[in-house]
Design a protein around this motif. Sequence first.
Motif, mmCIF file in Angstrom:
data_model
loop_
_atom_site.group_PDB
_atom_site.id
_atom_site.type_symbol
_atom_site.label_atom_id
_atom_site.label_comp_id
_atom_site.label_asym_id
_atom_site.label_seq_id
_atom_site.Cartn_x
_atom_site.Cartn_y
_atom_site.Cartn_z
ATOM 1 N N ARG A 173 -15.613 -0.726 -19.519
ATOM 2 C CA ARG A 173 -15.962 0.452 -18.734
ATOM 3 C C ARG A 173 -14.714 1.067 -18.117
ATOM 4 O O ARG A 173 -13.809 0.350 -17.691
ATOM 5 N N THR A 174 -14.636 2.382 -18.064
ATOM 6 C CA THR A 174 -13.496 3.058 -17.455
ATOM 7 C C THR A 174 -13.801 3.380 -15.998
ATOM 8 O O THR A 174 -14.815 4.025 -15.700
ATOM 9 N N VAL A 175 -12.935 2.918 -15.098
ATOM 10 C CA VAL A 175 -13.037 3.232 -13.675
ATOM 11 C C VAL A 175 -11.705 3.816 -13.233
ATOM 12 O O VAL A 175 -10.735 3.833 -13.997
ATOM 13 N N TYR A 176 -11.626 4.287 -11.976
ATOM 14 C CA TYR A 176 -10.455 5.053 -11.554
ATOM 15 C C TYR A 176 -9.870 4.482 -10.261
ATOM 16 O O TYR A 176 -10.541 4.423 -9.231
ATOM 17 N N VAL A 177 -8.604 4.088 -10.319
ATOM 18 C CA VAL A 177 -7.885 3.543 -9.168
ATOM 19 C C VAL A 177 -7.303 4.693 -8.361
ATOM 20 O O VAL A 177 -6.556 5.525 -8.884
ATOM 21 N N ASP A 178 -7.658 4.753 -7.087
ATOM 22 C CA ASP A 178 -7.190 5.812 -6.191
ATOM 23 C C ASP A 178 -5.901 5.353 -5.519
ATOM 24 O O ASP A 178 -5.923 4.565 -4.576
ATOM 25 N N HIS A 179 -4.765 5.856 -5.999
ATOM 26 C CA HIS A 179 -3.475 5.431 -5.462
ATOM 27 C C HIS A 179 -3.155 6.056 -4.111
ATOM 28 O O HIS A 179 -2.147 5.714 -3.490
ATOM 29 N N ASP A 180 -3.992 6.998 -3.657
ATOM 30 C CA ASP A 180 -3.778 7.620 -2.350
ATOM 31 C C ASP A 180 -4.636 6.979 -1.259
ATOM 32 O O ASP A 180 -4.596 7.404 -0.116
ATOM 33 N N ASN A 181 -5.403 5.960 -1.611
ATOM 34 C CA ASN A 181 -6.378 5.419 -0.674
ATOM 35 C C ASN A 181 -6.399 3.902 -0.807
ATOM 36 O O ASN A 181 -6.764 3.376 -1.860
ATOM 37 N N HIS A 182 -5.987 3.216 0.240
ATOM 38 C CA HIS A 182 -5.888 1.771 0.148
ATOM 39 C C HIS A 182 -6.308 1.115 1.457
ATOM 40 O O HIS A 182 -6.464 1.773 2.483
ATOM 41 N N GLU A 183 -6.487 -0.197 1.406
ATOM 42 C CA GLU A 183 -6.702 -1.015 2.589
ATOM 43 C C GLU A 183 -5.719 -2.173 2.549
ATOM 44 O O GLU A 183 -5.226 -2.566 1.489
ATOM 45 N N ARG A 184 -5.445 -2.728 3.717
ATOM 46 C CA ARG A 184 -4.434 -3.777 3.826
ATOM 47 C C ARG A 184 -4.816 -5.019 3.052
ATOM 48 O O ARG A 184 -5.975 -5.408 2.981
ATOM 49 N N GLY A 185 -3.808 -5.669 2.508
ATOM 50 C CA GLY A 185 -3.967 -6.979 1.914
ATOM 51 C C GLY A 185 -2.966 -7.931 2.534
ATOM 52 O O GLY A 185 -1.959 -7.500 3.112
ATOM 53 N N SER A 186 -3.219 -9.212 2.428
ATOM 54 C CA SER A 186 -2.310 -10.201 3.012
ATOM 55 C C SER A 186 -0.976 -10.239 2.293
ATOM 56 O O SER A 186 0.044 -10.620 2.877
ATOM 57 N N ILE A 187 -0.955 -9.828 1.004
ATOM 58 C CA ILE A 187 0.280 -9.800 0.218
ATOM 59 C C ILE A 187 0.667 -8.364 -0.110
ATOM 60 O O ILE A 187 1.824 -7.969 0.043
ATOM 61 N N ALA A 188 -0.283 -7.577 -0.573
ATOM 62 C CA ALA A 188 -0.058 -6.182 -0.957
ATOM 63 C C ALA A 188 -1.374 -5.429 -0.782
ATOM 64 O O ALA A 188 -2.445 -6.036 -0.685
ATOM 65 N N PRO A 189 -1.333 -4.084 -0.753
ATOM 66 C CA PRO A 189 -2.550 -3.313 -0.510
ATOM 67 C C PRO A 189 -3.584 -3.443 -1.635
ATOM 68 O O PRO A 189 -3.254 -3.682 -2.794
ATOM 69 N N PHE A 190 -4.847 -3.271 -1.251
ATOM 70 C CA PHE A 190 -5.939 -3.100 -2.195
ATOM 71 C C PHE A 190 -6.252 -1.608 -2.280
ATOM 72 O O PHE A 190 -6.574 -0.988 -1.272
ATOM 73 N N HIS A 191 -6.148 -1.032 -3.470
ATOM 74 C CA HIS A 191 -6.491 0.378 -3.645
ATOM 75 C C HIS A 191 -7.978 0.510 -3.969
ATOM 76 O O HIS A 191 -8.557 -0.335 -4.658
#
Length: 242
Positions: A173-191
Amino acid sequence: MELRPAEPADRPAIRDVARRSLQASYSLGPQAINSAIEEWYDEDRLEATFEDEERLLLVAEKAGQVVGFSESVTAADNTGTLLWLHVDPAHRGEGVASALFEATREHLADLGATHLLGRVLADNVEGNTFYEARGFDKVGTEEVDIDGRTYVENLYSESEQWGREPVETEDGRTVYVDHDNHERGSIAPFHIVHVDEGGDDRYGYFCSNCNTLANAMDSMGRIECDSCGNVRKPLRWDAAYL
């Protein structure tokens, strides 16, 4: 007017300013405002904020009185997010918000942030106009829960938008990662990941540390990437952060 990092002794004044600001700017009932203050600015939450190196609280002080404050956070991808900018209604129109905004941007830049996002509830006309007047573009919306009710929160960006990137799930399935919208992660952000390019429905999250989809969420709203162990740390204080 003095602009400075908040100190533990400022906690009662921060709560008072936040309460007055919410009452003046939002169509929230007394119970919702009380719940928001208790959740976001009680003693334990503020203490944790002071101890968190990725969080920043700045206060504006006039004649020894705190008349406004900003709350912001940095992320691993050099993004700074201005979560709240509260000014006591009695001191609005005096340049407090503008001074706090510029000071916050400078502090975030000193912390390595090269990209600034702003968040404001959709029904705060004055707050939305504030970002638009400074050349920010609305890049998306989120939902925030206050006292059991869901409110829409607008996201603004001052930098060039990176857009939404199509990725394929394991089932094709094709989904879309929003690189302008993220939340904090303990190592790196979750988009944020959307079902379609228009971004109307959310699919899940994309771990920017190992570039994999992380779609599983437990009952507390906690997300952990199975590939690298990156854990979602919400921008807003909530039960998932404790």
